[in-house]
Design a protein around this motif. Sequence first.
Motif, PDB file in Angstrom:
ATOM      1  N   ALA A 239       0.975  -1.103  -0.139  1.00 44.54           N
ATOM      2  CA  ALA A 239      -0.138  -0.032  -0.136  1.00 44.54           C
ATOM      3  C   ALA A 239       1.093   1.344  -0.054  1.00 44.54           C
ATOM      4  CB  ALA A 239      -0.859   0.000   1.291  1.00 44.54           C
ATOM      5  N   GLN A 240       0.372   2.160  -0.827  1.00 45.91           N
ATOM      6  CA  GLN A 240       1.278   3.518  -0.912  1.00 45.91           C
ATOM      7  C   GLN A 240       0.617   4.308   0.273  1.00 45.91           C
ATOM      8  OE1 GLN A 240       3.795   3.408  -3.261  1.00 45.91           O
ATOM      9  NE2 GLN A 240       3.270   1.324  -2.947  1.00 45.91           N
ATOM     10  N   GLN A 241       1.506   4.653   1.259  1.00 42.24           N
ATOM     11  CA  GLN A 241       1.174   5.677   2.503  1.00 42.24           C
ATOM     12  C   GLN A 241       1.208   7.097   1.719  1.00 42.24           C
ATOM     13  OE1 GLN A 241       3.631   4.493   5.509  1.00 42.24           O
ATOM     14  NE2 GLN A 241       3.213   2.250   5.600  1.00 42.24           N
ATOM     15  N   HIS A 242       0.532   7.672   2.825  1.00 45.07           N
ATOM     16  CA  HIS A 242       0.623   9.276   2.753  1.00 45.07           C
ATOM     17  C   HIS A 242       1.661   9.528   3.628  1.00 45.07           C
ATOM     18  CE1 HIS A 242      -2.991  10.037   0.246  1.00 45.07           C
ATOM     19  NE2 HIS A 242      -3.836   9.224   1.220  1.00 45.07           N
ATOM     20  N   SER A 243       2.218  10.616   3.096  1.00 47.53           N
ATOM     21  CA  SER A 243       3.439  11.222   3.755  1.00 47.53           C
ATOM     22  C   SER A 243       3.100  12.685   4.150  1.00 47.53           C
ATOM     23  CB  SER A 243       4.961  10.924   3.216  1.00 47.53           C
ATOM     24  OG  SER A 243       4.920  11.578   2.100  1.00 47.53           O
TER      25      SER A 243
ATOM     26  N   GLN B 174      -1.593   6.947   6.874  1.00 49.77           N
ATOM     27  CA  GLN B 174      -1.143   8.381   6.985  1.00 49.77           C
ATOM     28  C   GLN B 174      -0.079   8.001   7.768  1.00 49.77           C
ATOM     29  OE1 GLN B 174      -2.303  11.640   5.628  1.00 49.77           O
ATOM     30  NE2 GLN B 174      -0.015  11.570   6.362  1.00 49.77           N
ATOM     31  N   MET B 175       1.399   7.979   7.126  1.00 54.57           N
ATOM     32  CA  MET B 175       2.366   8.162   7.735  1.00 54.57           C
ATOM     33  C   MET B 175       2.773   9.442   8.078  1.00 54.57           C
ATOM     34  SD  MET B 175       6.264   7.076   6.223  1.00 54.57           S
ATOM     35  CE  MET B 175       6.174   8.155   4.942  1.00 54.57           C
ATOM     36  N   THR B 176       3.078   9.867   9.401  1.00 56.21           N
ATOM     37  CA  THR B 176       3.325  11.312   9.962  1.00 56.21           C
ATOM     38  C   THR B 176       4.804  11.425   9.880  1.00 56.21           C
ATOM     39  OG1 THR B 176       3.383  10.409  12.002  1.00 56.21           O
ATOM     40  CG2 THR B 176       1.183  11.532  11.236  1.00 56.21           C
TER      41      THR B 176
ATOM     42  N   ALA C 122      -0.028  18.123   6.146  1.00 57.81           N
ATOM     43  CA  ALA C 122      -0.428  16.806   5.273  1.00 57.81           C
ATOM     44  C   ALA C 122      -0.350  17.101   3.571  1.00 57.81           C
ATOM     45  CB  ALA C 122      -1.969  16.531   5.495  1.00 57.81           C
ATOM     46  N   LYS C 123      -0.592  18.479   3.437  1.00 57.77           N
ATOM     47  CA  LYS C 123      -0.163  19.017   1.938  1.00 57.77           C
ATOM     48  C   LYS C 123       0.829  20.020   1.947  1.00 57.77           C
ATOM     49  CE  LYS C 123      -3.989  16.643   0.428  1.00 57.77           C
ATOM     50  NZ  LYS C 123      -3.636  15.440  -0.086  1.00 57.77           N
ATOM     51  N   THR C 124       1.344  20.288   0.793  1.00 55.73           N
ATOM     52  CA  THR C 124       2.306  21.342   0.855  1.00 55.73           C
ATOM     53  C   THR C 124       1.818  22.642   0.853  1.00 55.73           C
ATOM     54  OG1 THR C 124       3.761  20.057  -1.121  1.00 55.73           O
ATOM     55  CG2 THR C 124       4.090  22.458  -0.934  1.00 55.73           C
ATOM     56  N   ALA C 125       0.412  22.899   0.525  1.00 56.00           N
ATOM     57  CA  ALA C 125      -0.070  24.245   1.037  1.00 56.00           C
ATOM     58  C   ALA C 125      -0.221  24.679   2.273  1.00 56.00           C
ATOM     59  CB  ALA C 125      -1.384  24.399   0.061  1.00 56.00           C
ATOM     60  N   SER C 126      -0.654  23.507   3.081  1.00 52.69           N
ATOM     61  CA  SER C 126      -0.995  23.729   4.415  1.00 52.69           C
ATOM     62  C   SER C 126       0.300  23.800   5.054  1.00 52.69           C
ATOM     63  CB  SER C 126      -1.791  22.657   5.040  1.00 52.69           C
ATOM     64  OG  SER C 126      -1.469  21.457   4.761  1.00 52.69           O
TER      65      SER C 126
ATOM     66  N   GLU D 194      -3.333  21.457  12.587  1.00 57.74           N
ATOM     67  CA  GLU D 194      -4.045  20.114  12.448  1.00 57.74           C
ATOM     68  C   GLU D 194      -3.709  18.856  13.268  1.00 57.74           C
ATOM     69  OE1 GLU D 194      -7.048  19.730  10.554  1.00 57.74           O
ATOM     70  OE2 GLU D 194      -7.009  21.919  10.007  1.00 57.74           O
ATOM     71  N   ASP D 195      -4.252  17.863  13.553  1.00 58.07           N
ATOM     72  CA  ASP D 195      -3.863  16.709  14.262  1.00 58.07           C
ATOM     73  C   ASP D 195      -2.603  16.516  13.751  1.00 58.07           C
ATOM     74  OD1 ASP D 195      -5.763  17.011  16.107  1.00 58.07           O
ATOM     75  OD2 ASP D 195      -6.942  15.380  15.522  1.00 58.07           O
ATOM     76  N   THR D 196      -2.716  16.180  12.333  1.00 56.80           N
ATOM     77  CA  THR D 196      -1.436  15.471  11.685  1.00 56.80           C
ATOM     78  C   THR D 196      -0.074  16.614  11.404  1.00 56.80           C
ATOM     79  OG1 THR D 196      -2.521  15.674   9.506  1.00 56.80           O
ATOM     80  CG2 THR D 196      -2.344  13.542  10.601  1.00 56.80           C
TER      81      THR D 196
END
Length: 487
Positions: A187-191, A382-384, A270-274, A237-239
């Motif tokens: 599975a490709q995790q979010h980073s 979601q990998m933190t 989570a995202k480049t913008a945030s 945000e939590d992450t």
Amino acid sequence: MSSSTLDSTTTRPTTADVTDLAGEFIALSRSIWDEPELRWEEHVSAGKQIAVAEKHGARIVRGIADIPTAFSAEWGSGGPVIAVLGEFDALAGLSQENGATERRPADGNTSGNGHGCGHNLLGSGSLLAAVALAQTLEREGVEATIRYYGCPAEEGAAGKSFMVAGGAFADVDAAVSWHPGPGLGTAQQHSLAYTQAYFRFTGLAAHAGANPQHGRSALDAAELMNVGVNFLREHMEDTDRVHYAFTDAGGASPNVVQSSSELYYLVRSAKTASMRTLYERVCKIARGAAMMTETEVEIEFDGASAEILPSTVLEQHLHAVVEEMGGVPYDGADIEYGRVLQTTVPQPAIAATKAMLGLPVDDDSPYFLGVPPKPDPLHRPQMTGSTDVGDVSWVVPTVQIWGGTAVLGTPGHSWQMVAQGKTPAAEKGMVYCAEAMAAVAYDLVTDADLLAKAKAEHEATMAVTPYDCPIPEGIVAPPARPGYTAR
Ligand SMILES: [Zn+2]
């Protein structure tokens, strides 16, 4: 014979192809483990990799994006261009004896560094995949370009992101990679996207007893910045993640008002913008701390990476390959060692690793022996943490296989990870992942439909959400900056 009619299940690089070559790449991995080098300074490790690639007939390009330790090794010509990504940097302060089951720095390791993220295996396994693939394609007369990228400074310095910004992947069609670690995952995790920067405060020195009123403390400024950021934490945000290190506390004399200080911050979201928004808030706090203390602050941008853009098409294909291969072939001696080592890892981390990878909870084997569950693109882990593979994934469809090299529950960046870096189990995992990468890459070369689907998925995402490069325009990698010194 047109390439699309090749029967990929019978002509991929086989287990035998990869295993025949493996000994040399296991030796390479061990040799890189023995001389762990930090980000941007991996001259010996990159040199060892280049020597092996050249021995196998690669054309080498050095100094990609003006980074002395970034290089590529290429085989073949024409056809699809497939990238295989490798890393080789280590971490400070993690020297550890190989195979030990207790914390014990390695004899003869003068740097104090250690491969706490398994990058000795990562680079060697990826190079093994590239060589096995190149040999298979040459034998079969298939037109393709296989390019291994030696990517420095993954550990908090974003080597690949600077390579992407420098246009290194402009002609690439797809990329494959892996990351050593516990368990096995397709599975490709979010980073998380991240930026890291130095905050340098300058004040005025004075005798702390006789005339403190004439001093302006840079140490106070650094402390106030940290206090400010600690209050910020409640409103993120939590992450989101914000970490810091004191890289200059102003000196060791309490009777001097410290005139200099430096903090090194790492800001993730989570995202480049945030992430960019969060980083700006941290910068605002730094400027506020400077104002409060009548000091000056200088902010030096160090590096940044985007979050991963997963390729569902390649992920599902990787999973099918792994299903055909079965599990990593650990033996009884591996299991015996793994059982002892596993008693030293934080016990809740064992269940956490299994939960993250969706592995069975009732299996008490120290290694994961089976095939991981089929990835569900709607429920990605979601990998933190972060990885500079993120930026590559925004410019070409990219897929990574995870794990194979450590007992379940092994924390990243720990002595346990270093201790396993030259174990037979880790090396079996490396060879296994190399075979999986070579198979996926082979299919991308020979199955035009697979590559077209991966590209179409990527283009559809980019049409809605284009790549948002987290590195500001005109900023080059640290070793390409004037006055660069290793730190
Ligand atoms: Zn890593």
